[in-house]
Write an enzyme that holds these catalytic residues in place. Sequence first.
Site, PDB file in Angstrom:
ATOM      1  N   THR A  93       5.454  -4.309   0.882  1.00  0.00           N
ATOM      2  CA  THR A  93       5.083  -4.622  -0.506  1.00  0.00           C
ATOM      3  C   THR A  93       4.593  -3.329  -1.133  1.00  0.00           C
ATOM      4  O   THR A  93       3.559  -2.791  -0.725  1.00  0.00           O
ATOM      5  CB  THR A  93       3.948  -5.669  -0.545  1.00  0.00           C
ATOM      6  OG1 THR A  93       4.377  -6.844   0.131  1.00  0.00           O
ATOM      7  CG2 THR A  93       3.586  -6.006  -1.987  1.00  0.00           C
ATOM      8  N   LYS A 168       7.847 -10.265  -6.316  1.00  0.00           N
ATOM      9  CA  LYS A 168       6.704 -10.456  -5.404  1.00  0.00           C
ATOM     10  C   LYS A 168       5.374 -10.319  -6.152  1.00  0.00           C
ATOM     11  O   LYS A 168       4.480 -11.150  -6.004  1.00  0.00           O
ATOM     12  CB  LYS A 168       6.812  -9.415  -4.273  1.00  0.00           C
ATOM     13  CG  LYS A 168       5.574  -9.194  -3.459  1.00  0.00           C
ATOM     14  CD  LYS A 168       5.505 -10.049  -2.236  1.00  0.00           C
ATOM     15  CE  LYS A 168       4.156  -9.878  -1.548  1.00  0.00           C
ATOM     16  NZ  LYS A 168       3.970 -10.696  -0.409  1.00  0.00           N
ATOM     17  N   LYS A 243      -4.632  -5.959  -3.089  1.00  0.00           N
ATOM     18  CA  LYS A 243      -3.552  -4.953  -3.131  1.00  0.00           C
ATOM     19  C   LYS A 243      -2.454  -5.401  -4.100  1.00  0.00           C
ATOM     20  O   LYS A 243      -2.004  -4.646  -4.952  1.00  0.00           O
ATOM     21  CB  LYS A 243      -2.966  -4.773  -1.716  1.00  0.00           C
ATOM     22  CG  LYS A 243      -1.744  -3.870  -1.692  1.00  0.00           C
ATOM     23  CD  LYS A 243      -1.019  -3.868  -0.353  1.00  0.00           C
ATOM     24  CE  LYS A 243       0.315  -3.135  -0.509  1.00  0.00           C
ATOM     25  NZ  LYS A 243       1.112  -3.117   0.696  1.00  0.00           N
TER      26      LYS A 243
HETATM   27  P1  NAD Z   1       0.083  -3.157   9.220  1.00  0.00           P
HETATM   28  O1  NAD Z   1      -0.905  -2.146   8.744  1.00  0.00           O
HETATM   29  O2  NAD Z   1      -0.289  -4.093  10.308  1.00  0.00           O
HETATM   30  O3  NAD Z   1       1.457  -2.418   9.652  1.00  0.00           O
HETATM   31  C1  NAD Z   1       1.950  -1.258   9.043  1.00  0.00           C
HETATM   32  C2  NAD Z   1       2.425  -0.354  10.172  1.00  0.00           C
HETATM   33  O4  NAD Z   1       3.050   0.815   9.610  1.00  0.00           O
HETATM   34  C3  NAD Z   1       1.282   0.146  11.064  1.00  0.00           C
HETATM   35  O5  NAD Z   1       1.517  -0.244  12.406  1.00  0.00           O
HETATM   36  C4  NAD Z   1       1.331   1.675  10.897  1.00  0.00           C
HETATM   37  O6  NAD Z   1       1.001   2.378  12.077  1.00  0.00           O
HETATM   38  C5  NAD Z   1       2.781   1.882  10.520  1.00  0.00           C
HETATM   39  N1  NAD Z   1       3.045   3.155   9.865  1.00  0.00           N
HETATM   40  C6  NAD Z   1       2.388   3.735   8.830  1.00  0.00           C
HETATM   41  N2  NAD Z   1       2.962   4.926   8.519  1.00  0.00           N
HETATM   42  C7  NAD Z   1       3.996   5.096   9.372  1.00  0.00           C
HETATM   43  C8  NAD Z   1       4.958   6.118   9.570  1.00  0.00           C
HETATM   44  N3  NAD Z   1       4.968   7.227   8.825  1.00  0.00           N
HETATM   45  N4  NAD Z   1       5.875   5.960  10.544  1.00  0.00           N
HETATM   46  C9  NAD Z   1       5.881   4.848  11.331  1.00  0.00           C
HETATM   47  N5  NAD Z   1       4.984   3.852  11.197  1.00  0.00           N
HETATM   48  C10 NAD Z   1       4.051   3.971  10.235  1.00  0.00           C
HETATM   49  O7  NAD Z   1       0.512  -3.966   7.907  1.00  0.00           O
HETATM   50  P2  NAD Z   1       1.272  -5.389   7.848  1.00  0.00           P
HETATM   51  O8  NAD Z   1       0.265  -6.477   7.717  1.00  0.00           O
HETATM   52  O9  NAD Z   1       2.307  -5.425   8.913  1.00  0.00           O
HETATM   53  O10 NAD Z   1       1.983  -5.265   6.423  1.00  0.00           O
HETATM   54  C11 NAD Z   1       3.132  -4.432   6.228  1.00  0.00           C
HETATM   55  C12 NAD Z   1       3.595  -4.615   4.805  1.00  0.00           C
HETATM   56  O11 NAD Z   1       3.888  -5.996   4.576  1.00  0.00           O
HETATM   57  C13 NAD Z   1       2.554  -4.224   3.753  1.00  0.00           C
HETATM   58  O12 NAD Z   1       3.202  -3.592   2.690  1.00  0.00           O
HETATM   59  C14 NAD Z   1       1.947  -5.563   3.346  1.00  0.00           C
HETATM   60  O13 NAD Z   1       1.425  -5.552   2.029  1.00  0.00           O
HETATM   61  C15 NAD Z   1       3.150  -6.475   3.452  1.00  0.00           C
HETATM   62  N6  NAD Z   1       2.839  -7.898   3.697  1.00  0.00           N
HETATM   63  C16 NAD Z   1       1.895  -8.256   4.616  1.00  0.00           C
HETATM   64  C17 NAD Z   1       1.611  -9.607   4.813  1.00  0.00           C
HETATM   65  C18 NAD Z   1       0.578 -10.035   5.832  1.00  0.00           C
HETATM   66  O14 NAD Z   1       0.194 -11.211   5.821  1.00  0.00           O
HETATM   67  N7  NAD Z   1       0.129  -9.162   6.722  1.00  0.00           N
HETATM   68  C19 NAD Z   1       2.283 -10.590   4.069  1.00  0.00           C
HETATM   69  C20 NAD Z   1       3.270 -10.196   3.163  1.00  0.00           C
HETATM   70  C21 NAD Z   1       3.530  -8.834   2.979  1.00  0.00           C
END
Ligand code: NAD
Length: 296
Positions: A93, A168, A243
């Site tokens: 997102t 979204k 966010k």
């Molecule tokens: P998270 O922080 O658990 O996962 C993100 C991952 O990206 C981390 O493991 C981090 O180490 C990795 N990362 C960051 N920079 C990187 C790079 N340069 N190379 C490789 N890996 C890298 O977050 P999440 O909860 O999995 O959410 C991910 C996305 O999905 C976000 O944009 C969030 O807004 C969206 N989202 C989350 C949810 C939820 O309920 N968690 C729901 C809908 C959407």
Amino acid sequence: MATIAFIGLGNMGNPMAANLVKAGHTVRGFDLVAENLETASQNSVIIAESGTGAVDGADVVITMLPAGAHVLAVYKDIVSAAKAGCLFIDSSTIDVASAREAHELATAQGMLTIDAPVSGGVGGASAGTLTFMAGGSDEAFARAEPILQPMAGRIVHCGTGGSGQAAKICNNMILGISMIGVGEAFVLAEKLGLSHQALFDVASTSSGQCWSINTYCPVPGPVPTSPANNDYKPGFAAALMLKDLRLAQEAAQKSGAVTPLGAEATQLYALFNALGHQDTDFSGIINFLRGNQPAD
Ligand code: NAD
């Protein structure tokens, strides 16, 4: 079956990648956090040593990263390492402007791209029932749809590049505003001596009905599966709601849309987060509206 590079194996990325493996795809994963790589490996994801290593020779690249800056940094690093005609799917997102820039970066190198953010949370990611909101060309969407299928309950093609992110943040702005409205109504009902169940029975079948009351009721009782029945454990954390509301406000300012209730909801969720409730489900804002802590 495709070879898929999956970059960003966090709370969402890891279960999504696991569902792609279960569907028979070869998935090569990369993340910066060793613990997340370990989980991925247990799910039969092949671990790559770098983003470019994961992308080398892949048919599809999926990114699931925290924010626009991460997506652009990763795209700048990996796009030139991908094979011609590779399909890039960004499910993070992020802000609409960064999503459009990511499309430009990849298409300039001859890649197909879609932005495909999701709703459904970690539960939906694990169950393979996420809703994908996709933005990109018809050709890119046609190629992406069968790849998204094992992770999806629903896939909607919203329009050209950036439209998925636009859908979204519009949806989540409605959600943030409606949850505050529903919370205020329950707080008023309490002051008027009206029971939670009575308000629910009326509003959930009348013109006040909406997802925030019918499915995700912010008081314990009427909807037994809602986080209110589980000490407001997320679900969808208040930090993520903030966010998304901030992304909506950023987009409103850039596009000239007037969104006063979106702005107010952003401020209320910012206060709720500042009080230390970032890990509380977003429906816990009802306790803040009462003047209580969520645990009260
Ligand atoms: P998270 O922080 O658990 O996962 C993100 C991952 O990206 C981390 O493991 C981090 O180490 C990795 N990362 C960051 N920079 C990187 C790079 N340069 N190379 C490789 N890996 C890298 O977050 P999440 O909860 O999995 O959410 C991910 C996305 O999905 C976000 O944009 C969030 O807004 C969206 N989202 C989350 C949810 C939820 O309920 N968690 C729901 C809908 C959407």
